[in-house]
Design a protein around this motif. Structure first.
Motif, PDB file in Angstrom:
ATOM      1  N   SER A 268       0.833  -1.201   0.000  1.00 47.51           N
ATOM      2  CA  SER A 268       0.000   0.000   0.000  1.00 47.51           C
ATOM      3  C   SER A 268       0.869   1.252   0.000  1.00 47.51           C
ATOM      4  N   PRO A 269       0.893   2.000  -1.098  1.00 47.48           N
ATOM      5  CA  PRO A 269       1.638   3.266  -1.076  1.00 47.48           C
ATOM      6  C   PRO A 269       1.032   4.270  -0.107  1.00 47.48           C
ATOM      7  N   ASP A 270      -0.268   4.193   0.096  1.00 42.89           N
ATOM      8  CA  ASP A 270      -0.927   5.120   1.031  1.00 42.89           C
ATOM      9  C   ASP A 270      -0.418   4.893   2.454  1.00 42.89           C
ATOM     10  N   PHE A 271      -0.252   3.632   2.834  1.00 36.13           N
ATOM     11  CA  PHE A 271       0.247   3.334   4.177  1.00 36.13           C
ATOM     12  C   PHE A 271       1.630   3.949   4.377  1.00 36.13           C
ATOM     13  N   PHE A 272       2.529   3.720   3.447  1.00 37.21           N
ATOM     14  CA  PHE A 272       3.895   4.223   3.615  1.00 37.21           C
ATOM     15  C   PHE A 272       3.967   5.738   3.450  1.00 37.21           C
TER      16      PHE A 272
END
Length: 342
Positions: A268-272
């Motif tokens: 998940s790019p949103d998480f990072f």
């Protein structure tokens, strides 16, 4: 004998939508057999515009219940398939796939809805946008439940369709009136169903839109404690919760939760992206550890965003977090690290 193709109708609920109703109907018209609008008391010319666009317009006093209004217009349309769309949405791409999709077996079609929103001090020409997958293409007979943030009730499977809608109702110019309406309705629903995690999640989103980040984080915490495994909003809920913890000055708690959740969201790019933001918040709060701990963590998180790339299939994802937004943050932090190191 050639089978009769299924009849597709777009269904809308409308009240004082002269700003956007033409845009919506113009985008829908080429792909459906009928456009059926239920007006609940417009006074601004919306009805005339909708009729000029070729829509059937019916009238109903507002029942203070979105599911009741949705179900009423679905009954009026009485088509084989119903495309449920809001007046502040419009088809961007994929409309040509509707007919082939509706020639298949009964199931619920989940569309990608890309919602733009304002951010304080947001730069650039384009507003950031979240992407949500919502069941909006319904076969005959499926109906809604819920006074607000209503959901279709069906035992049919849900299948994604490559149909993209844009939505500008969360932008500041349009959002204030909705908040005044939505929050009291959600609280009334919550009194009847106090353990409902989806209602708690939606209350958090309303508070976040109003930039009451501490209150939003509280709602998200309650929703997180009650959300079942595999719920479709799990990703969006976590990302929003972490963001609001950072915005409300609780970045230390956000970092702790991110550490617990990291094994589940490696793609998940949103998480990072949000983890990088939280690390920056910690750098400001603990300058003595900024250079050795927090700034490198932020850089590593945003590098991971670029490695993953865009993931629009993740519900609640924000466009750009796997590309240009992460690259911008990475460029800024590298400059800061170079200055501090020098």
């Amino acid at each position: 004998m050639t089978a009769t193709p299924p009849r597709i109708a777009a269904t809308l609920i409308m009240r004082n939508e002269a700003r956007c109703i033409r845009r919506c109907l113009d985008s829908v018209r080429p792909h459906v057999d009928a456009m059926v609008v239920l007006d609940t008391g417009s006074t601004d010319g919306s009805v005339a515009i909708a009729r000029a666009c070729g829509a059937q317009v019916h009238h109903l006093d507002w029942p203070d219940d979105f599911a009741a209004a949705r179900n009423h217009v679905l009954t009026l349309a009485d088509a084989d398939w119903h495309l449920v769309i809001d007046c502040d949405e419009w088809i961007v791409s994929g409309g040509e796939a509707l007919r082939d999709w509706c020639a298949g077996p009964p199931r619920l079609g989940a569309l990608c809805i890309r919602s733009s929103f304002d951010l304080p001090q947001h730069g650039g020409n384009a507003l950031p946008s979240t992407r949500s997958w919502i069941a909006r293409l319904l076969p005959r007979g499926v109906r809604y439940t819920g006074r607000i943030h209503e959901q279709p009730v069906s035992g049919l499977p849900v299948e994604r369709i490559d149909l993209l809608l844009d939505h500008d109702g969360y932008e500041d110019a349009q959002a204030a009136d909705k908040r005044d309406r939505n929050t009291p309705m959600l609280l009334a629903e919550l009194r009847n169903d106090p353990q409902n995690p989806y209602l708690l999640y939606q209350l958090g989103k309303e508070a976040e839109t109003a930039r009451d980040y501490g209150r939003a984080a509280d709602w998200y915490e309650q929703a997180s404690a009650r959300t079942p495994d595999g719920a479709p909003w799990t990703h969006g809920l976590l990302i929003r919760r972490l963001h609001c913890l950072g915005q409300s000055g609780a970045s230390e708690q956000g970092i702790a939760i991110a550490g617990e959740q990291m094994p589940h969201w490696q793609e998940s790019p949103d998480f990072f992206f949000v983890l990088g933001n939280l690390a920056m918040d910690r750098a400001l709060a603990e300058p003595a550890h900024a250079l050795t701990e927090w700034l490198p963590l932020a850089a590593t998180a945003w590098e991971r965003c670029l490695e993953i790339g865009e993931r629009p299939e993740l519900d609640g994802s924000v466009e750009g977090r796997g590309s240009h937004l992460a690259q911008h943050n990475l460029d800024v932090i590298r400059q800061q690290l170079a200055l501090l190191s020098g």
